[in-house]
Design a protein around this motif. Sequence first.
Motif, PDB file in Angstrom:
ATOM      1  N   SER A 303       0.822  -1.224   0.000  1.00  0.00           N
ATOM      2  CA  SER A 303       0.000   0.000   0.000  1.00  0.00           C
ATOM      3  C   SER A 303       0.846   1.259   0.000  1.00  0.00           C
ATOM      4  O   SER A 303       0.379   2.349  -0.345  1.00  0.00           O
ATOM      5  CB  SER A 303      -0.907   0.017   1.226  1.00  0.00           C
ATOM      6  N   GLY A 304       2.079   1.168   0.424  1.00  0.00           N
ATOM      7  CA  GLY A 304       2.959   2.348   0.523  1.00  0.00           C
ATOM      8  C   GLY A 304       2.692   3.190   1.735  1.00  0.00           C
ATOM      9  O   GLY A 304       3.333   4.226   1.936  1.00  0.00           O
ATOM     10  N   ASN A 305       1.744   2.777   2.606  1.00  0.00           N
ATOM     11  CA  ASN A 305       1.396   3.550   3.791  1.00  0.00           C
ATOM     12  C   ASN A 305       2.305   3.146   4.942  1.00  0.00           C
ATOM     13  O   ASN A 305       2.260   2.018   5.420  1.00  0.00           O
ATOM     14  CB  ASN A 305      -0.065   3.311   4.160  1.00  0.00           C
ATOM     15  N   ILE A 348      13.253   6.094   5.227  1.00  0.00           N
ATOM     16  CA  ILE A 348      12.435   7.241   5.616  1.00  0.00           C
ATOM     17  C   ILE A 348      13.355   8.265   6.287  1.00  0.00           C
ATOM     18  O   ILE A 348      14.120   7.919   7.187  1.00  0.00           O
ATOM     19  CB  ILE A 348      11.319   6.837   6.577  1.00  0.00           C
ATOM     20  N   MET A 349      13.305   9.541   5.819  1.00  0.00           N
ATOM     21  CA  MET A 349      14.134  10.585   6.414  1.00  0.00           C
ATOM     22  C   MET A 349      13.746  10.805   7.878  1.00  0.00           C
ATOM     23  O   MET A 349      12.563  10.691   8.244  1.00  0.00           O
ATOM     24  CB  MET A 349      13.978  11.884   5.639  1.00  0.00           C
ATOM     25  N   GLY A 374       2.314   6.921   0.961  1.00  0.00           N
ATOM     26  CA  GLY A 374       2.685   6.856  -0.457  1.00  0.00           C
ATOM     27  C   GLY A 374       4.153   6.589  -0.668  1.00  0.00           C
ATOM     28  O   GLY A 374       4.749   7.049  -1.660  1.00  0.00           O
ATOM     29  N   VAL A 375       4.764   5.858   0.243  1.00  0.00           N
ATOM     30  CA  VAL A 375       6.201   5.552   0.130  1.00  0.00           C
ATOM     31  C   VAL A 375       6.403   4.510  -0.959  1.00  0.00           C
ATOM     32  O   VAL A 375       5.656   3.544  -1.063  1.00  0.00           O
ATOM     33  CB  VAL A 375       6.754   5.044   1.478  1.00  0.00           C
TER      34      VAL A 375
END
Length: 668
Positions: A303-305, A348-349, A374-375
């Motif tokens: 999902s990118g979430n 993730i930053m 949305g990753v």
Amino acid sequence: MASLTAAILVVSTTAAKDPTTDAADATLRDVFTQDGGGQWTVSESNIVSDDIIQIQRQIQLWADAPEPVNLIITTGGTGFAFADHTPEAVSVLLHKQAPGLVHGMLAASLTVTPFAMMSRPVAGVRNKTVIITLPGSPKGAKENLQAVVKMLPHACLQAAGASSRALHSGGAKKLEKEAGVSASTPSPTPDHHHHHHGHSHTHTHTHGHGALVRHTTPSENSKSNDPTLGPSRRHRSSPYPMLSVPDALSLIATHTPAPTTTTTPVSPSLIGSVLAQDVTAPESVPAFRASIVDGYAVVVPPSGNMRGVFPVTSISHAAPGEAASLTEGSIARITTGAPLPPGATSVIMVEDTILASMTEDGKEEKEVEILAEGVQEGENIREVGSDIKAGTVILHKGEQVSAVGGEIGLLAAVGVAEVQTYRRPVVGVLSTGDEIVEHDRPGALRLGEVRDTNRPTLISAARGWGYEVVDLGIASDKPGTLEETLRQALRQVDLVITTGGVSMGELDLLKPTIERALGGTIHFGRVAMKPGKPTTFATVPVKNNAGERVDKVVFSLPGNPASALVCFHLFVLPALHKLSGVEPAGLTRVPVVLAHDFSLDKARPEYHRAIVSVGKDGTLSAASTGGQRSSRVGSMKGANALLCMPSGTEPLRKGSKVEALLMGDVRV
């Protein structure tokens, strides 16, 4: 027998303007075809005006080329008229005289007409090329060439370096049979005619046949002075043709040896070197998947979430080490440049997270809340080989390694320890003259003494351009001393720079020492320029450490300090660049605008010392450094350019545009 090559040079102002008026070229080609025994190919031909420099320039281009022609014949300009200059132009170019060929041509022509005495032929050898001057009349030229054409293959083979012992085996009878002549057989019968061998071109002068009268032996007409004959027998005017600067640079490019290769370690010593072959990356950069930010390695769900709170299960630093595998639902803290844990698909930053909880001792993160949606996989990751892929060419042959560090950094990144480069030449600098004393010698100067300005100046200039320099000291004005100094220098260095001793004085010994004692070839001895007219460029054959015969370069620069420095940058630097593989060779050319009026020299183009700076509008502006006298070394102080000024009677006005050769950084 392999075909020999010939070149035909028609000397005629009329034919130079209208080549259709020339009949000599076709006539001489017929002689090679009909009387040459199938041994000749006319590979070159040209027409020049009755001008000494044009004649000499064309002959030098043919005879001094890497693959010279075997024979050059000129036609025209051998008579007594005011504009007949061919014998004078050719004789000073010859390294060996050939009076026998001259006698043969005259003897054959005299059987036809007594007016054969009215010609002034010259014959001899330059380098590996035989050169003969013929009359301008097509019939006269034909008869002269027919008289000697059967002898010329033998002469050309010897001049080209064939073994005399092998050529002469079998004796004279064998040679005569091979050439198709005999002692009792006259030369080919010339065409009988009753005119006076006049030139067929519509010249205002007559090119006739004439008697040869010599008051000295051929060996006494060498290009350079013979110091043993004393000052009364020295040349009263220079025998060397006056070349333009472009022609001089062309000869330097032709006769400076090609660079040799060496292996150089990747270190600061590589700065300034030119690569002799392409460099291929042996490994990829990066060699592993790495993070490009400080943050958290994650496994991205379909999902990118990524919003939510996640446990921090491991830490990945840039230091080497094994990383634990990562699974979906857990994260690993990671620093910039560190390898991704196995299984991680994105980073993730840290700016997209909030600390949720700490360990009991408060020193470590236990849980982190991620705020990203949305990753996508691959975010903030440098993939293997994304900078450099193994097997790709990272640097190309001919590239120069700069001091900026980019090239060395690139080589270091892929683990290259050494590369093939062109070996940078070693330079030797020698001052000459009994009047020269060390610049730092204590005490006042005696009458006539001069402090050595040139040697420290030229050593500094050569080192400033990145070359190793050997200080050769000061040589006295004695032939034996100068010869031995130069011999020792040529054993240790690749290029010798001398100053002084190149003008017309009785103690100016460099040219005769190079030609007579060292067996060198002077490719030019005068240049139409100011300052630096007597600049000399030569090559000298020597044996290297492997016992191979190689050419080494000698530049003999004028003794005046400003002249020497100008000529170093204009002539020596291009030779050093060629020896070290730098392209393009020589100083960088840029257009500049004159900041004030500049006076011009009436006779010669001038290389004016100047300061080039950048104006507020970005225009490059040039201002003179002051008085330009060749002895005034102060004219080089602060100079970062040489302005290419034409000759002329009127000054160049402020705002005029000229070309500048940059010797240093442009001022702001």
